[in-house]
Each structure stands twice: as C-alpha cells, then as structure tokens.
Design an enzyme around this catalytic site. Structure first.
Site, PDB file in Angstrom:
ATOM      1  N   HIS A   1     -11.299  -5.754   8.971  1.00  0.00           N
ATOM      2  CA  HIS A   1     -12.085  -5.525   7.756  1.00  0.00           C
ATOM      3  C   HIS A   1     -13.264  -4.583   7.994  1.00  0.00           C
ATOM      4  CE1 HIS A   1      -9.896  -9.130   6.482  1.00  0.00           C
ATOM      5  NE2 HIS A   1     -10.175  -8.796   5.240  1.00  0.00           N
TER       6      HIS A   1
ATOM      7  N   GLU B   1       0.817  -1.218   0.000  1.00  0.00           N
ATOM      8  CA  GLU B   1       0.000   0.000   0.000  1.00  0.00           C
ATOM      9  C   GLU B   1       0.848   1.264   0.000  1.00  0.00           C
ATOM     10  OE1 GLU B   1      -0.360  -2.606   1.927  1.00  0.00           O
ATOM     11  OE2 GLU B   1      -2.232  -3.464   1.189  1.00  0.00           O
TER      12      GLU B   1
HETATM   13  C1  LIG Z   1      -1.735  -4.960   4.325  1.00  0.00           C
HETATM   14  C2  LIG Z   1      -2.758  -5.774   3.615  1.00  0.00           C
HETATM   15  N1  LIG Z   1      -3.162  -5.425   2.384  1.00  0.00           N
HETATM   16  C3  LIG Z   1      -4.138  -6.096   1.770  1.00  0.00           C
HETATM   17  C4  LIG Z   1      -4.729  -7.166   2.369  1.00  0.00           C
HETATM   18  C5  LIG Z   1      -5.871  -7.887   1.679  1.00  0.00           C
HETATM   19  N2  LIG Z   1      -5.448  -9.241   1.305  1.00  0.00           N
HETATM   20  C6  LIG Z   1      -5.723 -10.299   2.087  1.00  0.00           C
HETATM   21  S1  LIG Z   1      -5.007 -11.679   1.534  1.00  0.00           S
HETATM   22  C7  LIG Z   1      -4.353 -10.904   0.201  1.00  0.00           C
HETATM   23  C8  LIG Z   1      -3.479 -11.682  -0.738  1.00  0.00           C
HETATM   24  C9  LIG Z   1      -2.316 -12.303  -0.024  1.00  0.00           C
HETATM   25  O1  LIG Z   1      -1.538 -13.033  -0.892  1.00  0.00           O
HETATM   26  P1  LIG Z   1      -0.283 -13.837  -0.400  1.00  0.00           P
HETATM   27  O2  LIG Z   1       0.562 -12.980   0.472  1.00  0.00           O
HETATM   28  O3  LIG Z   1       0.363 -14.426  -1.584  1.00  0.00           O
HETATM   29  O4  LIG Z   1      -0.874 -14.961   0.539  1.00  0.00           O
HETATM   30  P2  LIG Z   1      -1.910 -16.097   0.149  1.00  0.00           P
HETATM   31  O5  LIG Z   1      -3.276 -15.522   0.278  1.00  0.00           O
HETATM   32  O6  LIG Z   1      -1.614 -16.538  -1.222  1.00  0.00           O
HETATM   33  O7  LIG Z   1      -1.679 -17.149   1.163  1.00  0.00           O
HETATM   34  C10 LIG Z   1      -4.709  -9.559   0.208  1.00  0.00           C
HETATM   35  C11 LIG Z   1      -4.327  -8.605  -0.828  1.00  0.00           C
HETATM   36  C12 LIG Z   1      -4.278  -7.516   3.649  1.00  0.00           C
HETATM   37  N3  LIG Z   1      -4.782  -8.558   4.313  1.00  0.00           N
HETATM   38  N4  LIG Z   1      -3.305  -6.798   4.252  1.00  0.00           N
END
Ligand SMILES: Cc1ncc(C[n+]2csc(CCOP(=O)(O)OP(=O)(O)O)c2C)c(N)n1
Lengths: 386, 344
Positions: free
Chosen positions: B144, B75
């Site tokens: 959230h 972000e």
């Molecule tokens: C700081 C932040 N930004 C956005 C999100 C929203 N979000 C939740 S999971 C996700 C994707 C995460 O991907 P990854 O790190 O590859 O983990 P995975 O879900 O594949 O296990 C996002 C963008 C969040 N939880 N925290």
C-alpha cells in the site's frame, strides 16, 4: 436463396468440424443449484461428533479472535484488521481439512484460517500490526504469506501443488480468495493451469457478498461463482459457507479428489461479511442494517450450536469450557499485542538479498550513523496523515 | 456545455474551506465531467462508496452509473476496457485503488496505452487518465505504499504527472483529462488530507502539463523534488536558513514531460542541486534528473548533483517506514555535502 433451398439439391446435414469433440462432459462438473448444507438436515446424522465439536471450539475461538483483533485496531495496536466475523466456518473448515504436509494459501482476510491451522495468534498478526510483512516462516507452517494483492496467490498454489506432484509427494494446496478476487486475471489463469495440469489444488471462494463496496451482481453475471469451474474443466461445488460441517465435508471431498490425482476443484462458499471491509471502511455507505440483520439468524456458531445441543452433544458446561478457552486466547493475544514489538531498523537491509550488495551496505551504514547520532527519524512532510 | 463558472455557480460548492487535496481532485473530476460528456470515470469502488479515498464521492449520484462506474475487480480489465472506450471516442479516467494494485494493468499500459498513438502513425491517440494513489507515509500495510513512478517514466508514450499542492491537484488533473495523450496521474497519498485555502469557486487557471514550479526562491542551491517530498523540502529549506543556506525549491509537477528549462535555469543560478524523492534511488527518477542537470549545467556546477531517496529495499512495514522515507535531516545532510571541493 441458400444452397439447401435449391430445387433438387440434397438436404444439407450439418456435421461438426472433423477434429471437434468435446474434451469434457460438462454435466458432472456443474454445481448443484442450491448450496449444500448439513446442519439442520438429515445429512447431519452422519457427521462425526468429534469433528463437529472441534469445529465448534474453533468457531468460538475464531469469533473471539476477530473481536479481539478489531478491538486492537481501536487501541491503535493494529494498523488495520479485515475481520472475518460471520465467515468463521469457512476459515476454520479450510484449516482443519488439511493434513500437516498440505499447504494453505490465504488471502489478507484469512488470518483466522492460519491461526486455526496452528499458527501463533501474534505471529499471524504482524502484517496487520505493521512490524513485519510476514511474521512466520511459510515453510515451517506450510502457510504462504497472507496475500494482499488479490488472487495473485492462486497461481502460486497451483505451481506448488504441481511441483509436489512432480516430486511424487501427495501434497494438496488449498487456496482462498474472495468473490471480488474471482474477477482478476490471475484467478482465471490459475484455474486454467490447475485444470490443464490436473494439479492437486482446491480453490475456496468465500463469497461474502461484497468486494469492499461492490456487490456480487456487479462482479459477475455467472449463475454462481462455482459455475465458473466448468469452463476450465473442473468440478464446481456450491456450499453454505456458514455451515461448518458442510464446508468441511465439501472441502474434504475436494482434497481427497486432489490427493487421488484427479485434479482441482472450485468450491464456492456462500457466506456474509458481518463487519465492514476493514476497520477503516464505512459499510453504511453501501448496505443497510436490515440486510446484515437477516444474516444474524444464519450465524455459523448458532447453526452448529443448535445442531450440537439438539443431539445432546453440547451442554451449558461444555459451552462454558469452550468460551473460557477462547477468552484465555484473547487475553494472551491482548497482553502480547499491548507490548511494543522490539524492532531493529537495521533489519531493513537484512533480507533484501541473500548477501547484501555494496550499495545496501552503504545505505545501512548511513542509517546506523543516523541512529547512533540519535537523529529523530523523520518520514517527514505528512500533513494530516491519518 | 457547462462552463467552469456556471458549474461552480450552482451552489453545490458551498463547502467549508479549507479544501483538501482529495476534495480538489474530486472537484476536478466533477468539473471535467460536467463540461465534457465524453469523460467517464471507472474503477473499483468509485461509485456508491466514492472511492476508498473518497475522491470520486458524489460522481455516480450526479452523473449516473454509466459515467462513474464500479467495475469488476480487475485492473487489467479496467484499463483494457478504457483503451477500447477511448478508441471509440470517450475520455476515460481510470482509478487504480493503490499503487501496488496497478501492476496487473501494467501490460495494458506498457503495450497499448503508451504505444497506441505511435503504432497507429498518429491515427489513434488515447486520451486516458490513469489515477494512481502512490507513496508511503500513511502507515499502510504491505503493498500500500509503493512509489512506482520510475516504471511509468521508463515507458515512452506516457505522461507522468504528480501534484504536490491542493491547487495543482485540481489544475493538473483538469489538464490531464483534457490532454489527448495518456497520462499517469500519481496522487501522493500522504498529501490527500493536506489543506489549503484553495476555493473551487475561483479555481486557479488550468496550466498545460509539463511545467515545473519554483515553490521557494533561493540563491545557494536548488532542491529538485515532486509530490510527497515537496513539504519535506520546504521544511528543509526553512531549517537550512539557520546554517546560512538560501535554498530554492523546484516542484517538478510533471516527470514526463520534464521541464528542463525551469530546472536548468534554477541550477545555473544556484550552482548546486539535490534531487529529493522517496522512491528508491537506484534506477529511480533521481538518476535521470541528476544526469540531465549535469549535462546541461556542468560548467555552472560547484558540486556534483546529489540524490536523497528512499533506500533500495522493498517498501518496509509501517512501523519501519520512518527510517526509509527521506526526511528533513537527510536533505540537510545532503545540502551540507554540497560544500564540495575538488578532491574532497
Ligand atoms: C490487485 C488488487 N486490487 C485491488 C485491491 C484492493 N482491495 C483490497 S480488498 C478488496 C476487495 C476484495 O474483495 P473480495 O475479493 O470479495 O474479498 P473480501 O474482502 O470480501 O474478503 C480490494 C478491491 C487489492 N488488494 N489487490
């Protein structure tokens, strides 16, 4: 015309600036280009049969857990569930590699790692059910709260490990993060601190291909996520994340290294997210079935089952016993989750501070009056909230 | 340059009515991008997926990856990059996926986005729109459901805008993107699926940001509210008629700039006011609003300006949020307390 080209001028010999010397030799830090594997290779012969069987039982239990939790979302018993189906080898190995005194720092997807570490399956799900943010005492289990904001738990792991070392405890922290999370500033800051402090931390990146809809290629331009380690001055290791024996071995080495005081390691486990990001996600928008199918042949349970059966360590009866145990766990989970949790709304005010402020006491009194008057709680105004 | 009429005449808008707020927001992005090639959308999952709330659905397809970009997951990076893009003449619209995930970007927002015009003596305004879904009521798990508007309001240099109706979602977002000042555009999550007969074929005229709207005229007291609490207040106003109250409901639409004129005129007329919002009360937006109203309407007030807000607690787990969110009953209780007499 430059100085060197002047006729008769002495040849210019470039020398490094006086204070410059490399801090670290990068070569031993670089990951191997191929993910490390054990199952189906010669290395498998050295693997401890007892450990393999334990990993197998946990994988099967974990798969069942994922299926059960996903089913519970469909029945409205969980607000949301980010399944780790396909990634169980990472989850289980991360849990089993740690000693009791060590700490686990899971992300929101790592419920299974917490359960494999011994956390009660229901306690692990309260966050996702929606009754409590963290349904367990992190100190009791040495499992930090499942962390939703991405990568923010990583600096915590570094700080905890650092503190343990300052106290003279040989405690290791293992922190889990997804491939997407490696793009966050907190990931960078945590790795840098850990390396500079030589903190006893192991970073486990589960590279499951996607951050919600965004594929790895849009996340990083590095040769691999493990390569990122070199820039911080720690070793990077690449491992087949569906090979439970390999993940366990690589993590065990990293934990041992950390415990010896030699500092952090970054481990990238290459795996795949078989299910959608969560039950609320529509994966067909960003990937095709064919891609998912390819990974089915490389299922972590299948890989281990083949190895164990081939070596005569597993027969149908043993498989049956493992599956039955998993079914019992699932049945217990189902029963417990089908009962509504008993919640006291007054708890809203119980744990904001050690001692309630006057202001909170006032607000608590107001809520108590409302509840006693039997006023319908009304979070009001939501039209079409899904 | 495509005019709004031409853009909507393309047939692409043949969508069954009624439209949801999420669709209206998407339409506003689409029309802004069609009209102005410097408008770029960036964020997590805004491309192929169309955003987790589907607000950016179809933009990448229509305008290409360079105009609607899936960024790495960072972000601070997203907003920091938007600063640079704006410095070079683009008009970035940034999506933060959820309220609590915008916090890593707060450094960029507070130190640069909010200050660039001022610190460059007016030489470098930053036309950036930061879209942040905010608030609770959708059963979201931890992190959230935050209401983060007070942080943004307390940061001079930012406009803070929040629509409560489908029409406003379109109009205010268009206006925010067109603004040369940075705008934090707060989207009330629980109204994303609210519907209206609003039709993209006849978009309401785009008003400048900074005007409140009287959503329900009344004589006996004013409910001052915004975003997710507007439907609560309208429902409370209906219910209050049974008690003989004729409540006026003012939807602020924009917290910064603040429309003192509309609010003051209303409270002077009614003599009583309650501020309603779901973010926590202490240090929250209601304190500022109540103080302003008191300063301007002191001699017209029949009772102190009251606040109905969320509790001063971290946002609770979804199974408990109904107790935290101010609903109709709490608003009505406050209205009853407006029958205030000196000494009571
Ligand atoms: C700081 C932040 N930004 C956005 C999100 C929203 N979000 C939740 S999971 C996700 C994707 C995460 O991907 P990854 O790190 O590859 O983990 P995975 O879900 O594949 O296990 C996002 C963008 C969040 N939880 N925290």
């Amino acid at each position: 015309m430059t100085v060197q080209e002047l006729p008769g001028a002495p040849a210019h010999r470039p020398t490094p600036p006086p204070a410059w010397k490399p801090l670290t030799d990068p070569a031993p830090l670089l990951p191997d280009p191929e993910p490390y594997r054990v199952l189906g290779t010669d290395a498998a012969a050295d693997a401890d049969p007892e450990l393999l069987l334990r990993l197998y039982a946990e994988l099967v239990r974990g798969r069942r857990y994922n299926a059960q939790a996903t089913a519970l979302t469909k029945q409205g018993r969980l607000a949301v569930y980010p399944s780790s189906t396909g990634q169980e080898a990472c989850e289980v190995a991360a849990a089993l590699v740690l000693e009791e005194r060590d700490w686990l720092f899971p992300s929101y997807r790592d419920t299974l790692a917490a359960v494999a570490r011994g956390l009660d399956p229901v306690e692990a799900l309260t966050l996702l059910r929606g009754d409590r943010h963290t349904g367990y005492d992190p100190r009791e289990h040495r499992i930090a709260p499942l962390c939703t904001p991405l990568a923010t738990q990583l600096p915590h792991a570094v700080g905890l490990a650092h503190a343990a070392r300052l106290k003279g405890d040989d405690v290791v922290a293992l922190a889990m993060v997804g491939d997407g999370g490696t793009s966050e500033g907190d990931f960078h800051e945590a790795l840098n601190f850990a390396a500079v402090w030589r903190a006893p931390v192991v970073f486990l990146v589960q590279n499951n291909g996607f951050a919600i809809s965004v594929p790895l290629a849009k996340q990083t331009a590095a040769p691999s996520l493990a390569h990122k380690a070199v820039g911080y001055g720690m070793p990077g290791r690449l491992v087949d994340g569906n090979d439970a024996a390999a993940v366990h071995e690589v993590l065990a080495e990293a934990v041992a290294r950390a415990r010896r005081g030699e500092g952090p390691t970054l481990v990238e486990a290459v795996t795949y997210r078989m299910d959608a990001h969560t039950n609320a996600d529509d994966a067909t928008r960003y990937r095709g079935d064919a891609e998912v199918e390819v990974w089915r042949e490389h299922d972590p349970i299948l890989l281990l089952e083949r190895e164990l059966t081939g070596r005569g360590l597993l027969d149908e009866e043993a498989v049956g016993t493992v599956r039955e145990a998993a079914e019992r766990m699932a049945a217990g989970l189902r029963d417990q989750m089908n009962a509504d949790p008993v919640l006291d709304p007054m708890d809203l005010f119980s744990h904001v501070f050690e001692e309630q402020t006057g202001q909170l006491r006032e607000q608590a009194a107001m809520l108590r009056d409302e509840l006693e008057a039997g006023q319908e709680p009304h979070g009001g105004g939501a039209e079409d909230a899904r | 340059m495509t005019t709004m009429a031409a853009a909507t005449a393309g047939g692409r808008t043949a969508r069954p009515r009624p439209a949801t707020m999420a669709q209206a927001l998407g339409r506003a992005l689409r029309d802004s991008m069609a009209e102005d090639p410097t408008v770029h959308v960036l964020g997590e999952d805004v491309g192929t997926l169309g955003g987790v709330f589907r607000v950016t659905d179809g933009l990448a397809k229509e305008f290409g990856d360079d105009r609607c970009t899936d960024t790495p997951l960072a972000e601070a990076g997203i907003l920091g990059a938007a600063v640079g893009m704006a410095m070079y003449g683009l008009r970035p619209v940034v999506e933060m996926q959820f309220d609590a995930f915008a916090y890593p970007a707060f450094e960029q927002l507070a130190s640069h986005v909010a200050k660039m015009r001022n610190r460059t003596g007016g030489a470098m305004p930053l036309p950036i729109t930061v879209r942040v879904p905010y608030g609770g009521g959708i059963g979201g798990v931890e992190h959230h459901s935050d209401s983060s508007e007070a942080y943004y309001m307390a940061t001079p240099g930012l406009h803070v805008v929040t629509p409560a109706t489908v029409e406003d979602a379109y109009g205010l977002l268009r206006a925010s993107i067109a603004s040369d000042d940075p705008v934090v555009f707060l989207e009330p999550k629980r109204l994303y699926w609210s519907k209206s007969d609003w039709s993209p074929e006849e978009p309401a005229p785009v008003e400048p940001i900074g005007r409140a709207a009287v959503r329900r005229p009344g004589r006996s007291a004013t409910l001052i509210t915004y975003g997710p609490s507007l439907p609560v207040c309208l429902e409370a106003a209906e219910a209050a008629t049974a008690e003989g109250w004729d409540l006026e409901v003012v939807d602020l639409r924009s917290l910064v700039p603040f429309d003192d004129e509309t609010v003051t005129a209303s409270v002077r007329r009614t003599g009583r006011a309650v501020v309603v919002h779901e973010s926590s009360g202490f240090g929250g937006p209601g304190g500022e609003i109540a103080a302003r109203v008191t300063e301007r309407c002191f001699h017209h007030l029949e009772a102190p300006v009251l606040r109905v807000a969320g509790f001063d607690i971290p946002y609770p787990p979804p199974m408990q949020e109904k107790h935290h969110l101010p609903g109709v009953d709490r608003v009505l209780d406050a209205v009853a307390r407006l029958q205030w007499e000196a000494g009571s």
